[in-house]
Enzyme design. Structure first.
Site, PDB file in Angstrom:
ATOM      1  N   ASP A  63      -4.501  -1.104  -5.950  1.00  0.00           N
ATOM      2  CA  ASP A  63      -4.919  -1.402  -4.581  1.00  0.00           C
ATOM      3  C   ASP A  63      -6.406  -1.795  -4.523  1.00  0.00           C
ATOM      4  O   ASP A  63      -7.283  -0.956  -4.308  1.00  0.00           O
ATOM      5  CB  ASP A  63      -4.639  -0.156  -3.727  1.00  0.00           C
ATOM      6  CG  ASP A  63      -4.944  -0.375  -2.264  1.00  0.00           C
ATOM      7  OD1 ASP A  63      -5.481  -1.444  -1.910  1.00  0.00           O
ATOM      8  OD2 ASP A  63      -4.650   0.530  -1.468  1.00  0.00           O
ATOM      9  N   ARG A  83       0.848  -1.195   0.000  1.00  0.00           N
ATOM     10  CA  ARG A  83       0.000   0.000   0.000  1.00  0.00           C
ATOM     11  C   ARG A  83       0.883   1.244   0.000  1.00  0.00           C
ATOM     12  O   ARG A  83       0.915   2.020   0.947  1.00  0.00           O
ATOM     13  CB  ARG A  83      -0.975  -0.092   1.157  1.00  0.00           C
ATOM     14  CG  ARG A  83      -1.774  -1.375   1.012  1.00  0.00           C
ATOM     15  CD  ARG A  83      -2.852  -1.498   1.984  1.00  0.00           C
ATOM     16  NE  ARG A  83      -4.055  -0.857   1.497  1.00  0.00           N
ATOM     17  CZ  ARG A  83      -5.203  -0.893   2.134  1.00  0.00           C
ATOM     18  NH1 ARG A  83      -5.286  -1.529   3.283  1.00  0.00           N
ATOM     19  NH2 ARG A  83      -6.268  -0.294   1.647  1.00  0.00           N
ATOM     20  N   TYR A 135      -0.998   0.890   8.514  1.00  0.00           N
ATOM     21  CA  TYR A 135      -2.029   0.116   9.209  1.00  0.00           C
ATOM     22  C   TYR A 135      -2.005   0.395  10.707  1.00  0.00           C
ATOM     23  O   TYR A 135      -1.007   0.856  11.246  1.00  0.00           O
ATOM     24  CB  TYR A 135      -1.794  -1.379   9.008  1.00  0.00           C
ATOM     25  CG  TYR A 135      -2.212  -1.876   7.649  1.00  0.00           C
ATOM     26  CD1 TYR A 135      -3.538  -1.849   7.261  1.00  0.00           C
ATOM     27  CD2 TYR A 135      -1.274  -2.387   6.765  1.00  0.00           C
ATOM     28  CE1 TYR A 135      -3.921  -2.305   6.016  1.00  0.00           C
ATOM     29  CE2 TYR A 135      -1.650  -2.850   5.515  1.00  0.00           C
ATOM     30  CZ  TYR A 135      -2.984  -2.807   5.152  1.00  0.00           C
ATOM     31  OH  TYR A 135      -3.354  -3.263   3.927  1.00  0.00           O
ATOM     32  N   GLN A 173      -0.948   2.545  -5.809  1.00  0.00           N
ATOM     33  CA  GLN A 173      -2.337   2.888  -5.489  1.00  0.00           C
ATOM     34  C   GLN A 173      -3.328   2.424  -6.560  1.00  0.00           C
ATOM     35  O   GLN A 173      -4.430   2.009  -6.248  1.00  0.00           O
ATOM     36  CB  GLN A 173      -2.468   4.399  -5.312  1.00  0.00           C
ATOM     37  CG  GLN A 173      -2.488   4.787  -3.855  1.00  0.00           C
ATOM     38  CD  GLN A 173      -2.472   6.282  -3.634  1.00  0.00           C
ATOM     39  OE1 GLN A 173      -2.543   7.056  -4.579  1.00  0.00           O
ATOM     40  NE2 GLN A 173      -2.370   6.677  -2.393  1.00  0.00           N
TER      41      GLN A 173
HETATM   42  P1  NAD Z   1      -8.084  -1.339   7.770  1.00  0.00           P
HETATM   43  O1  NAD Z   1      -9.233  -1.841   6.975  1.00  0.00           O
HETATM   44  O2  NAD Z   1      -6.997  -2.278   8.144  1.00  0.00           O
HETATM   45  O3  NAD Z   1      -8.662  -0.703   9.134  1.00  0.00           O
HETATM   46  C1  NAD Z   1      -9.682   0.255   9.128  1.00  0.00           C
HETATM   47  C2  NAD Z   1      -9.400   1.328  10.134  1.00  0.00           C
HETATM   48  O4  NAD Z   1      -9.585   0.817  11.459  1.00  0.00           O
HETATM   49  C3  NAD Z   1      -7.983   1.880  10.109  1.00  0.00           C
HETATM   50  O5  NAD Z   1      -8.031   3.263   9.829  1.00  0.00           O
HETATM   51  C4  NAD Z   1      -7.435   1.590  11.501  1.00  0.00           C
HETATM   52  O6  NAD Z   1      -6.572   2.608  11.977  1.00  0.00           O
HETATM   53  C5  NAD Z   1      -8.702   1.514  12.314  1.00  0.00           C
HETATM   54  N1  NAD Z   1      -8.600   0.807  13.612  1.00  0.00           N
HETATM   55  C6  NAD Z   1      -7.902  -0.308  13.950  1.00  0.00           C
HETATM   56  N2  NAD Z   1      -8.100  -0.622  15.255  1.00  0.00           N
HETATM   57  C7  NAD Z   1      -8.971   0.299  15.750  1.00  0.00           C
HETATM   58  C8  NAD Z   1      -9.574   0.513  17.019  1.00  0.00           C
HETATM   59  N3  NAD Z   1      -9.325  -0.292  18.064  1.00  0.00           N
HETATM   60  N4  NAD Z   1     -10.393   1.572  17.152  1.00  0.00           N
HETATM   61  C9  NAD Z   1     -10.635   2.416  16.126  1.00  0.00           C
HETATM   62  N5  NAD Z   1     -10.124   2.266  14.904  1.00  0.00           N
HETATM   63  C10 NAD Z   1      -9.291   1.218  14.716  1.00  0.00           C
HETATM   64  O7  NAD Z   1      -7.420  -0.097   7.091  1.00  0.00           O
HETATM   65  P2  NAD Z   1      -7.494   0.467   5.619  1.00  0.00           P
HETATM   66  O8  NAD Z   1      -8.660   1.341   5.496  1.00  0.00           O
HETATM   67  O9  NAD Z   1      -7.402  -0.657   4.636  1.00  0.00           O
HETATM   68  O10 NAD Z   1      -6.146   1.301   5.539  1.00  0.00           O
HETATM   69  C11 NAD Z   1      -5.602   1.922   6.644  1.00  0.00           C
HETATM   70  C12 NAD Z   1      -4.512   2.847   6.233  1.00  0.00           C
HETATM   71  O11 NAD Z   1      -3.547   2.197   5.389  1.00  0.00           O
HETATM   72  C13 NAD Z   1      -4.941   4.013   5.381  1.00  0.00           C
HETATM   73  O12 NAD Z   1      -5.694   4.951   5.958  1.00  0.00           O
HETATM   74  C14 NAD Z   1      -3.552   4.479   4.920  1.00  0.00           C
HETATM   75  O13 NAD Z   1      -2.842   5.126   5.900  1.00  0.00           O
HETATM   76  C15 NAD Z   1      -2.950   3.163   4.584  1.00  0.00           C
HETATM   77  N6  NAD Z   1      -3.206   2.961   3.165  1.00  0.00           N
HETATM   78  C16 NAD Z   1      -2.263   3.413   2.280  1.00  0.00           C
HETATM   79  C17 NAD Z   1      -2.488   3.278   0.914  1.00  0.00           C
HETATM   80  C18 NAD Z   1      -1.510   3.737  -0.090  1.00  0.00           C
HETATM   81  O14 NAD Z   1      -0.679   4.544   0.187  1.00  0.00           O
HETATM   82  N7  NAD Z   1      -1.568   3.194  -1.291  1.00  0.00           N
HETATM   83  C19 NAD Z   1      -3.643   2.676   0.459  1.00  0.00           C
HETATM   84  C20 NAD Z   1      -4.591   2.243   1.385  1.00  0.00           C
HETATM   85  C21 NAD Z   1      -4.346   2.378   2.732  1.00  0.00           C
END
Ligand code: NAD
Length: 381
Positions: free
Chosen positions: A136, A128, A234, A133
């Site tokens: 993804d 990620r 993450y 992107q």
């Molecule tokens: P995810 O589906 O793994 O998790 C969803 C959300 O749950 C996350 O924002 C996480 O911080 C939150 N979370 C975990 N435990 C928690 C708790 N106890 N209470 C409240 N919230 C909690 O995450 P996702 O949406 O797939 O991606 C997360 C992050 O990964 C993105 O926001 C970003 O920073 C990164 N990301 C980067 C890219 C990229 O650069 N290409 C793409 C996608 C995601």
């Protein structure tokens, strides 16, 4: 030049297809031969005629696809079929698989890929990073799920979302809380805002506070110092003490929350259980919870994956595979992600993949009879 096969998905309830006619044309332009199983796009409203027009050959039944294709494009991981036969075993020896595939929980698939020297790419493992992107698929599918979660909530809720001032009186807006402001959570916030709800959200990663606010939602603060971010952006798994504090703070908001959408996940782990039955009982009668973490155990104690349960007047939807409920757009997005990964592997039709490249290396799980992904190999040992 490769022979690419797109079999019809066989998982129950799966309506998506791994390649859509609009994107397939690009593969044909690159001189690849594309075989599509008859009816593969039906669930997502893409007809066989549309695939033929785009340059594909329609094949009746999956056997013909698996026999000829060097590369298989899939949405769902290969499954065990009726009679115990493995879909993975149908892929040609030394062939290639590109699709969703969680190797740590699909050991039989890994074994089949190793035995038969299949090169496999997992869409979940595409790094990620900014450069990747466009490949993804986790983000694309989370976007669809976050949007649909709000629509599901509106269906179960006996209230409307927007503030309405009518001759018959004023209808106050619905209060929505979103747990986890990652890709799905941010889309749920945006969708609920568009419908006029009052939205607040919470995430353990402080970095998302600005993103939540920029969507016009409030951010709930949990005053507790603990590192929340792991590699790749993450979230880390939080301590029991942190979860206790989080429950205390979020619990104070629940008596006014009509809709709770939960999306909190920790990559490779069970989802954190943030909302207990006792907390949920504090919500107003008629409240609705849509738990997007249901397949990973759920963020609510009452969640049952794939079911709608009611307790203390609160409806809890254990949402599973929401992208399959919006199959046309979900397939378009997924197919584009997959096409971009394939184009990354084969920038020219006669190129060979650069297995030292970060994106290729991150997504490649098996090759030449070995688990080549280091983290997966370590976890499987
Ligand atoms: P995810 O589906 O793994 O998790 C969803 C959300 O749950 C996350 O924002 C996480 O911080 C939150 N979370 C975990 N435990 C928690 C708790 N106890 N209470 C409240 N919230 C909690 O995450 P996702 O949406 O797939 O991606 C997360 C992050 O990964 C993105 O926001 C970003 O920073 C990164 N990301 C980067 C890219 C990229 O650069 N290409 C793409 C996608 C995601």
């Amino acid at each position: 030049m490769s022979v690419i096969g797109i079999p019809k998905e066989t998982a129950p309830g799966e309506t998506r297809v791994a390649m859509v006619p609009g994107h397939l044309a690009m593969l044909v332009r690159d001189k690849h031969t594309v075989l599509v199983e008859k009816g593969a796009g039906e669930g997502a409203s893409f007809s066989d005629e549309a695939y033929t027009k785009a340059g594909a050959t329609i094949v009746d039944g999956s056997a013909g696809i698996y026999a000829k294709a060097e590369v298989i494009f899939k949405v769902q991981p290969p499954r065990e079929m009726v009679g115990g036969k493995l879909e993975a075993d149908l892929i040609r020896e030394k062939g290639m698989y590109i699709g969703f595939f969680p190797p740590l929980t699909e050991k039989k698939v890994v074994d089949s890929f190793l035995r038969r020297k299949i090169t496999s790419f997992s869409m979940e493992y595409v790094p990620r990073i900014t450069r990747a992107q466009s490949m993804d698929a986790l983000s694309s599918m989370a976007t669809v799920a976050g949007y649909k979660a709000v629509l599901i909530a509106t269906e179960h809720l006996g209230k409307m979302f927007p503030l309405l001032m009518t001759a018959a009186g004023t209808v106050p807006p619905a209060n929505v809380m979103v747990l986890g402001a990652g890709v799905a959570g941010l889309q749920a916030i945006a969708t609920a805002k568009r419908l006029g709800a009052r939205v607040e959200a919470y995430d353990v990663r402080a970095a998302v506070k600005e993103q939540v606010k920029s969507l016009g939602a409030g951010f709930i603060e949990v005053p507790f110092e603990e590192a929340a971010e792991a590699a790749g952006g993450y979230a880390k798994e939080q301590s029991a003490e942190f979860i206790r504090k989080q429950r205390e703070v979020l619990g104070e908001h629940l008596s006014k929350t009509h809709v709770l959408i939960t999306t909190a996940q920790v990559f490779g782990k069970k989802a954190p259980v943030v909302f207990t039955g006792e907390m949920i009982a504090q919500m107003p009668r008629g409240a609705v919870i849509v738990d997007l973490a249901a397949e990973q155990g759920g963020n609510c104690e009452l969640t049952e994956a794939g079911k709608v349960v009611e307790k203390d007047g609160v409806t809890v939807v254990g949402a599973v595979n929401l992208p399959a409920t919006i199959p046309t757009d979900a397939s378009m997005l997924y197919a584009k992600n997959l096409l971009n990964l394939f184009k990354h592997l084969y920038p020219k039709a006669d190129a060979t993949p650069d297995y030292e490249d970060e994106v290729t290396k991150g997504a490649c799980i098996t090759r030449d009879g070995r688990v080549v992904h280091e983290a997966v190999r370590n976890s499987l040992q």
